[in-house]
Design a protein around this motif. Structure first.
Motif, PDB file in Angstrom:
ATOM      1  N   ILE A 129      -8.077  10.699  -1.949  1.00 50.94           N
ATOM      2  CA  ILE A 129      -8.209   9.143  -1.514  1.00 50.94           C
ATOM      3  C   ILE A 129      -7.451   7.914  -1.453  1.00 50.94           C
ATOM      4  N   GLY A 130      -6.510   7.986  -1.347  1.00 50.94           N
ATOM      5  CA  GLY A 130      -4.951   7.270  -1.622  1.00 50.94           C
ATOM      6  C   GLY A 130      -4.420   7.195  -0.604  1.00 50.94           C
ATOM      7  N   ASP A 131      -4.113   8.375   0.440  1.00 52.42           N
ATOM      8  CA  ASP A 131      -4.083   8.885   1.470  1.00 52.42           C
ATOM      9  C   ASP A 131      -5.227   7.804   2.446  1.00 52.42           C
ATOM     10  N   THR A 148       3.798   5.770  -5.561  1.00 49.85           N
ATOM     11  CA  THR A 148       3.360   6.092  -7.511  1.00 49.85           C
ATOM     12  C   THR A 148       2.195   6.755  -7.254  1.00 49.85           C
ATOM     13  N   VAL A 149       0.533   7.035  -6.291  1.00 51.83           N
ATOM     14  CA  VAL A 149       0.263   7.775  -6.554  1.00 51.83           C
ATOM     15  C   VAL A 149       0.514   9.246  -7.027  1.00 51.83           C
ATOM     16  N   VAL A 168       0.855  -1.283   0.263  1.00 53.58           N
ATOM     17  CA  VAL A 168      -0.033   0.432   0.259  1.00 53.58           C
ATOM     18  C   VAL A 168       0.772   0.755   0.098  1.00 53.58           C
ATOM     19  N   ARG A 169       1.661   1.365   0.610  1.00 57.35           N
ATOM     20  CA  ARG A 169       2.484   2.735   0.960  1.00 57.35           C
ATOM     21  C   ARG A 169       3.556   2.517  -0.270  1.00 57.35           C
ATOM     22  N   ALA A 170       4.211   1.995  -1.207  1.00 58.25           N
ATOM     23  CA  ALA A 170       4.866   1.851  -2.085  1.00 58.25           C
ATOM     24  C   ALA A 170       3.806   2.286  -3.387  1.00 58.25           C
ATOM     25  N   THR A 171       2.675   2.094  -3.559  1.00 58.97           N
ATOM     26  CA  THR A 171       1.929   2.065  -4.421  1.00 58.97           C
ATOM     27  C   THR A 171       1.052   3.666  -3.959  1.00 58.97           C
ATOM     28  N   ASP A 172       1.407   3.865  -2.795  1.00 54.76           N
ATOM     29  CA  ASP A 172       0.741   5.311  -2.631  1.00 54.76           C
ATOM     30  C   ASP A 172       1.724   6.320  -3.367  1.00 54.76           C
ATOM     31  N   ARG A 211     -14.632   9.416   3.718  1.00 56.47           N
ATOM     32  CA  ARG A 211     -14.064   9.868   3.094  1.00 56.47           C
ATOM     33  C   ARG A 211     -14.031  10.166   1.491  1.00 56.47           C
ATOM     34  N   MET A 212     -14.009   8.385   1.434  1.00 58.82           N
ATOM     35  CA  MET A 212     -13.297   8.050  -0.294  1.00 58.82           C
ATOM     36  C   MET A 212     -15.002   8.724  -0.537  1.00 58.82           C
TER      37      MET A 212
END
Length: 230
Positions: free
Chosen positions: A108-110, A66-67, A60-64, A207-208
């Motif tokens: 949203i990613g956060d 990239t986002v 999740v952290r790695a993908t975030d 919130r998303m």
């Protein structure tokens, strides 16, 4: 590479500088890619509700990251377009709106990342009923995200309106979950810290949905030139 609908953004043969169309399409590509990555993050977060792990959190952290990088690139490109191309009319409306869309997507990613982190703190204490509600909220957030990305890809005001109707379902599950948590706190006061994390996680999903609604509002504005009256 997706091509903007002719009725929204001028095609390459209509713009004086055809590279302008490539720049606008690059913005579309980045937002759609952000949507794909956040959908992956929601999948990791959903798995963490049952079996949280360092691996899922690392994914999740790695993908975030990239986002976040895509958001930064888009903000830079959009700012350059405004400065150098000086877009007007529908083009300016598109560029300004996509800046706001990208910010909501990054947020949203956060929220997904935060939810995944918190699940490790309560997964052994949560009842199956509450866990099912969280999974349903996760699925609903994913459905809203996919729907709003489809609306953005097609720049469809009609599809954007459909996303707005989904937000009530997310809110209903959120309030149902809050009632369940309140009931469990009475029986297990020693687990209040864990229940606080459950509430924060549920709020993140709610919130998303709000951010997806905001993106839908902006897609409607791009497509129709009109703000939605609430």
């Amino acid at each position: 590479m997706p091509i903007m609908p002719d009725k929204i953004i001028n095609t390459a043969h209509q713009h004086t500088v055809s590279a302008f169309d490539n720049e606008l399409n690059s913005i579309i590509d980045k937002i759609l890619k952000m949507g794909e990555l956040i959908n992956e993050m929601l999948g990791f977060s959903r798995k963490s509700l049952d079996n949280p792990s360092d691996e899922l959190l690392a994914n999740v952290r790695a993908t975030d990251k990239t986002v976040n990088a895509l958001d930064f690139e888009l903000q830079t490109e959009a700012t350059r377009i405004i400065a150098l191309r000086q877009p007007m009319g529908v083009d300016l409306r598109f560029v300004i709106s996509t800046l706001k869309i990208a910010s909501s997507m990054e947020r949203i990613g956060d929220l997904v990342k935060s939810s995944c982190k918190k699940s490790a703190k309560f997964h052994q204490l949560v009842s199956q009923e509450i866990k099912n509600d969280l999974k349903e909220m996760n699925a609903m957030a994913g459905n809203m995200l996919n729907s709003v990305m489809n609306a953005f890809r097609d720049l469809s005001a009609e599809k954007a309106n459909g996303v707005l109707e989904l937000d009530n379902d997310v809110d209903n599950i959120y309030h149902k979950l809050l009632r369940s948590v309140q009931a469990h706190i009475k029986d297990h006061p020693e687990a209040i810290p864990a229940f606080a994390d459950i509430i924060f996680t549920a709020k993140n999903y709610e919130r998303m949905g709000d951010h997806c609604t905001k993106v839908a509002d902006l897609v409607h504005y791009i497509a129709s030139g009109k703000m939605i009256t609430k």
